[in-house]
Design an enzyme around this catalytic site. Structure first.
Site, PDB file in Angstrom:
ATOM      1  N   HIS A  78      96.317  -1.413  50.429  1.00 27.03           N
ATOM      2  CA  HIS A  78      94.875  -1.150  50.793  1.00 27.03           C
ATOM      3  C   HIS A  78      94.043  -2.325  51.488  1.00 27.03           C
ATOM      4  O   HIS A  78      94.386  -3.341  51.096  1.00 27.03           O
ATOM      5  CB  HIS A  78      94.129  -0.769  49.446  1.00 27.03           C
TER       6      HIS A  78
ATOM      7  N   GLU B 222      93.419   3.953  57.237  1.00 29.30           N
ATOM      8  CA  GLU B 222      92.124   3.744  56.822  1.00 29.30           C
ATOM      9  C   GLU B 222      91.555   2.464  57.638  1.00 29.30           C
ATOM     10  O   GLU B 222      91.759   1.131  57.292  1.00 29.30           O
ATOM     11  CB  GLU B 222      92.038   3.126  55.262  1.00 29.30           C
TER      12      GLU B 222
HETATM   13  P1  13P Z   1      85.069   4.808  51.453  1.00 26.41           P
HETATM   14  O1  13P Z   1      85.215   6.406  51.308  1.00 26.41           O
HETATM   15  O2  13P Z   1      84.215   4.310  50.476  1.00 26.41           O
HETATM   16  O3  13P Z   1      84.876   4.269  52.733  1.00 26.41           O
HETATM   17  O4  13P Z   1      86.413   4.195  50.935  1.00 26.41           O
HETATM   18  C1  13P Z   1      87.663   4.505  51.528  1.00 26.41           C
HETATM   19  C2  13P Z   1      88.613   4.058  50.903  1.00 26.41           C
HETATM   20  O5  13P Z   1      88.862   2.862  50.822  1.00 26.41           O
HETATM   21  C3  13P Z   1      89.774   4.811  50.075  1.00 26.41           C
HETATM   22  O6  13P Z   1      90.949   4.070  49.849  1.00 26.41           O
END
Ligand code: 13P
Length: 250
Positions: free
Chosen positions: A92, A161
């Protein structure tokens, strides 16, 4: 394939509120007969053994690649086994960029949890300065996050992400997502989630993007009613793709 919906609690929700949230989602899935895979990643202090619908999984946000030992502040598979947790987030961006995990650390973690047979949700994504350099640089950066990672692992789900979209309220556009997901899918044929400021109102458009198999949501999933709406939208996408209104009763 049915769309996957996942909630990353990050450092929110207590043990008590996690239990209420998980039980609420579990009853909702049962009541609506929703069979999409749903994941919830609570804080490690809120992990527990829950009796849940088969398609609702509780996972760990993190774990140290050991069974147990002298690693202050960490938890190992001894602790995850206690609650029959066998799903974990690895890579992450908050762990990479805030907690300082290097690709080398991530590979060690990945290999350990792979050897233990965990379902791994492997996250990757570029920061804004890389995105601003263009698609070639962005893809090059992403491919470096695949260095040392066995992408043929059976129990792997990927999550794109983009760092600049996480927690900022500014999601990637559907064009941005379409482009990256197409390139990644060409390389790796695994379920591929999108994460980064997904909201109830943007969910359907994102899920309609080709090669998006689901979403990994932070902030907008922390209110259980909103998360249930997301699950509902995802479940309907398999049946018909008519526009669902944002304010619908889920
Ligand atoms: P947000 O939806 O707060 O942008 O976070 C996304 C995330 O990091 C999910 O792992």
């Amino acid at each position: 394939m049915k769309k996957i919906v996942a909630s990353n609690f990050k450092a929110t929700h207590t043990r008590k509120s996690t239990k209420e949230f998980v039980e609420d989602v579990d009853s909702y899935l049962k009541e609506k007969e929703i069979t999409n895979d749903v994941f919830i990643f609570p804080a490690s202090t809120a992990l527990d053994t829950f009796k849940l619908q088969e398609n609702l999984t509780i996972g760990a946000q993190n774990g140290y690649p050991v069974k147990s030992g002298s690693f202050t502040g960490e938890i190992g598979t001894l602790h995850l086994d206690e609650f029959e947790i066998n799903t974990i987030l690895i890579g992450h961006s908050e762990r990479r960029h805030i907690l300082g995990e290097s690709q080398k650390d991530i590979v060690i973690k990945y290999n350990y949890f792979k050897a233990m047979g965990y379902r791994i949700i492997y996250c990757f994504g570029e920061p804004l300065e890389v995105k601003n350099c263009g698609i070639t640089e962005t893809l090059g950066y992403i491919l470096e996050q695949f260095d040392g990672i066995d992408l043929s692992y059976d129990n792997l789900i990927l999550a794109y992400e983009p760092v600049w979209a996480i927690g900022t309220g500014k999601s990637a556009t559907t064009e941005d997502i379409a482009l990256i997901h197409k390139k990644i899918k060409k390389k790796v044929n695994k379920p591929l989630l999108y994460g980064g400021s997904v909201k109830v109102c943007t969910l359907q458009d994102i899920l309609e993007v080709p090669n998006v198999d689901g979403v990994l949501v932070g902030t907008a999933s922390w209110e259980v009613e909103d998360f249930k709406k997301m699950i509902y939208i995802a479940s309907k996408m398999d049946k018909d793709s008519k526009k669902l209104i944002c304010s619908m009763e889920g």
